[in-house]
Design a protein around this motif. Structure first.
Motif, PDB file in Angstrom:
ATOM      1  N   LEU A 163       0.830  -1.205   0.000  1.00  0.00           N
ATOM      2  CA  LEU A 163       0.000   0.000   0.000  1.00  0.00           C
ATOM      3  C   LEU A 163       0.869   1.262   0.000  1.00  0.00           C
ATOM      4  O   LEU A 163       0.616   2.206  -0.754  1.00  0.00           O
ATOM      5  N   LEU A 164       1.894   1.255   0.845  1.00  0.00           N
ATOM      6  CA  LEU A 164       2.801   2.416   0.889  1.00  0.00           C
ATOM      7  C   LEU A 164       3.499   2.631  -0.449  1.00  0.00           C
ATOM      8  O   LEU A 164       3.663   3.769  -0.897  1.00  0.00           O
ATOM      9  N   ARG A 165       3.928   1.552  -1.057  1.00  0.00           N
ATOM     10  CA  ARG A 165       4.676   1.676  -2.301  1.00  0.00           C
ATOM     11  C   ARG A 165       3.792   2.147  -3.451  1.00  0.00           C
ATOM     12  O   ARG A 165       4.157   3.047  -4.203  1.00  0.00           O
ATOM     13  N   TYR A 166       2.639   1.532  -3.625  1.00  0.00           N
ATOM     14  CA  TYR A 166       1.839   1.811  -4.820  1.00  0.00           C
ATOM     15  C   TYR A 166       0.788   2.896  -4.621  1.00  0.00           C
ATOM     16  O   TYR A 166       0.427   3.576  -5.574  1.00  0.00           O
ATOM     17  N   ALA A 167       0.309   3.103  -3.425  1.00  0.00           N
ATOM     18  CA  ALA A 167      -0.700   4.141  -3.210  1.00  0.00           C
ATOM     19  C   ALA A 167      -0.066   5.474  -2.838  1.00  0.00           C
ATOM     20  O   ALA A 167      -0.566   6.528  -3.221  1.00  0.00           O
ATOM     21  N   PHE A 168       1.044   5.410  -2.078  1.00  0.00           N
ATOM     22  CA  PHE A 168       1.656   6.652  -1.587  1.00  0.00           C
ATOM     23  C   PHE A 168       3.059   6.885  -2.122  1.00  0.00           C
ATOM     24  O   PHE A 168       3.732   7.824  -1.696  1.00  0.00           O
ATOM     25  N   ASN A 169       3.515   6.013  -3.028  1.00  0.00           N
ATOM     26  CA  ASN A 169       4.841   6.142  -3.633  1.00  0.00           C
ATOM     27  C   ASN A 169       5.941   6.268  -2.572  1.00  0.00           C
ATOM     28  O   ASN A 169       6.852   7.054  -2.689  1.00  0.00           O
ATOM     29  N   GLY A 170       5.834   5.468  -1.531  1.00  0.00           N
ATOM     30  CA  GLY A 170       6.816   5.495  -0.450  1.00  0.00           C
ATOM     31  C   GLY A 170       7.143   4.073  -0.039  1.00  0.00           C
ATOM     32  O   GLY A 170       6.762   3.107  -0.693  1.00  0.00           O
ATOM     33  N   GLY A 171       7.830   3.967   1.043  1.00  0.00           N
ATOM     34  CA  GLY A 171       8.178   2.638   1.528  1.00  0.00           C
ATOM     35  C   GLY A 171       8.946   2.716   2.817  1.00  0.00           C
ATOM     36  O   GLY A 171       9.313   3.793   3.287  1.00  0.00           O
ATOM     37  N   VAL A 199      12.035   0.370   4.787  1.00  0.00           N
ATOM     38  CA  VAL A 199      12.929  -0.789   4.849  1.00  0.00           C
ATOM     39  C   VAL A 199      12.671  -1.573   6.132  1.00  0.00           C
ATOM     40  O   VAL A 199      12.697  -2.808   6.145  1.00  0.00           O
ATOM     41  N   ALA A 200      12.360  -0.855   7.214  1.00  0.00           N
ATOM     42  CA  ALA A 200      12.088  -1.525   8.488  1.00  0.00           C
ATOM     43  C   ALA A 200      10.845  -2.417   8.377  1.00  0.00           C
ATOM     44  O   ALA A 200      10.829  -3.525   8.920  1.00  0.00           O
ATOM     45  N   LEU A 201       9.817  -1.954   7.681  1.00  0.00           N
ATOM     46  CA  LEU A 201       8.631  -2.789   7.483  1.00  0.00           C
ATOM     47  C   LEU A 201       8.971  -4.027   6.651  1.00  0.00           C
ATOM     48  O   LEU A 201       8.506  -5.130   6.952  1.00  0.00           O
ATOM     49  N   GLN A 202       9.775  -3.835   5.612  1.00  0.00           N
ATOM     50  CA  GLN A 202      10.168  -4.974   4.780  1.00  0.00           C
ATOM     51  C   GLN A 202      11.004  -5.965   5.582  1.00  0.00           C
ATOM     52  O   GLN A 202      10.826  -7.181   5.474  1.00  0.00           O
ATOM     53  N   ASP A 203      11.909  -5.454   6.415  1.00  0.00           N
ATOM     54  CA  ASP A 203      12.708  -6.335   7.268  1.00  0.00           C
ATOM     55  C   ASP A 203      11.836  -7.088   8.259  1.00  0.00           C
ATOM     56  O   ASP A 203      12.066  -8.266   8.543  1.00  0.00           O
ATOM     57  N   SER A 204      10.819  -6.418   8.797  1.00  0.00           N
ATOM     58  CA  SER A 204       9.951  -7.093   9.766  1.00  0.00           C
ATOM     59  C   SER A 204       9.193  -8.248   9.116  1.00  0.00           C
ATOM     60  O   SER A 204       8.960  -9.279   9.758  1.00  0.00           O
ATOM     61  N   VAL A 205       8.829  -8.108   7.843  1.00  0.00           N
ATOM     62  CA  VAL A 205       8.176  -9.200   7.130  1.00  0.00           C
ATOM     63  C   VAL A 205       9.144 -10.381   6.999  1.00  0.00           C
ATOM     64  O   VAL A 205       8.770 -11.535   7.223  1.00  0.00           O
ATOM     65  N   VAL A 206      10.395 -10.081   6.688  1.00  0.00           N
ATOM     66  CA  VAL A 206      11.404 -11.136   6.561  1.00  0.00           C
ATOM     67  C   VAL A 206      11.639 -11.816   7.914  1.00  0.00           C
ATOM     68  O   VAL A 206      11.733 -13.046   7.999  1.00  0.00           O
ATOM     69  N   TYR A 207      11.721 -11.034   8.991  1.00  0.00           N
ATOM     70  CA  TYR A 207      11.926 -11.595  10.330  1.00  0.00           C
ATOM     71  C   TYR A 207      10.762 -12.507  10.717  1.00  0.00           C
ATOM     72  O   TYR A 207      10.969 -13.605  11.245  1.00  0.00           O
ATOM     73  N   LEU A 208       9.545 -12.048  10.468  1.00  0.00           N
ATOM     74  CA  LEU A 208       8.376 -12.852  10.818  1.00  0.00           C
ATOM     75  C   LEU A 208       8.303 -14.125   9.973  1.00  0.00           C
ATOM     76  O   LEU A 208       7.923 -15.193  10.467  1.00  0.00           O
ATOM     77  N   HIS A 209       8.670 -13.999   8.701  1.00  0.00           N
ATOM     78  CA  HIS A 209       8.671 -15.183   7.834  1.00  0.00           C
ATOM     79  C   HIS A 209       9.700 -16.197   8.321  1.00  0.00           C
ATOM     80  O   HIS A 209       9.426 -17.403   8.391  1.00  0.00           O
TER      81      HIS A 209
END
Length: 191
Positions: free
Chosen positions: A38-46, A48-58
């Motif tokens: 949502l951040l990337r495609y709706a708000f053109n942002g992102g 890295v901490a959120l992406q890392d948290s997905v990797v940690y949880l996975h």
């Protein structure tokens, strides 16, 4: 209840509790991944901490889910012969497979990953990405921890298999026929 089954049930409760916790990790992972998209495609942002948290949880869901998968028999099994076996033969396969294959593999993983995790803890390793999450050492600690929890689930499986073997041994043991007393013989004759 035999002590073996009591031990197995105690270890199963640990695996079940871990599985429930991992269910919440998976839900959090889906929600966080949705937020990243949502951040990337709706708000053109992102983030890295959120992406890392997905990797940690996975990583946590995968590594700590091994014991739960073994306990619930949800693991991948090529059971060409196993499914056709009787209960006693399956118990033998489970017991021998646990002792000969699973537990040595778990010991190998713990032994091989211990220094890897310890070296990461020594420097409190964090993400190499700018803005990433610290705590890579926690993620690397999941490797020996997952092997340890898998070994506990394997011990529970071994206890259940051993209890099945012991129960089937007592079921198949010949029961002694009671000796007839003279009173029994006279009673049968009079009946």
């Amino acid at each position: 209840m035999s002590p073996l089954l009591g031990c197995a049930r105690g270890l199963d409760r640990l695996a079940t509790g871990t599985g429930r916790l991992l269910g919440w990790f998976t839900l959090a992972m889906v929600l966080l991944q949705s937020a990243v998209v949502l951040l990337r495609y709706a708000f053109n942002g992102g983030s890295v901490a959120l992406q890392d948290s997905v990797v940690y949880l996975h990583g946590a869901a995968f590594m700590l889910g091994l014991a739960y998968a073994l306990q619930t028999d949800a693991h991948v099994r090529v059971d060409v012969f196993y499914r056709r076996m009787g209960k006693r033969a399956r118990a033998w396969v489970d017991a021998v497979g646990t002792l000969v294959l699973l537990l040595p593999l778990c010991a190998f993983i713990v032994g091989g990953s211990w220094q890897f995790a310890a070296a990461s803890w020594a420097v409190l390793e964090s993400s190499s990405s700018a803005g990433g999450l610290p705590g890579v050492f926690l993620l690397k600690s999941l490797i020996p921890l997952s092997a340890f929890t898998l070994a506990l689930a394997g011990i529970a499986q071994f206890c259940r298999a051993l209890a099945r073997l012991m129960a089937s041994e007592s079921d198949t043991a010949p029961t002694p026929t009671p000796r007839k007393t003279p009173a029994d013989t006279a009673e049968e004759a009079g009946a």
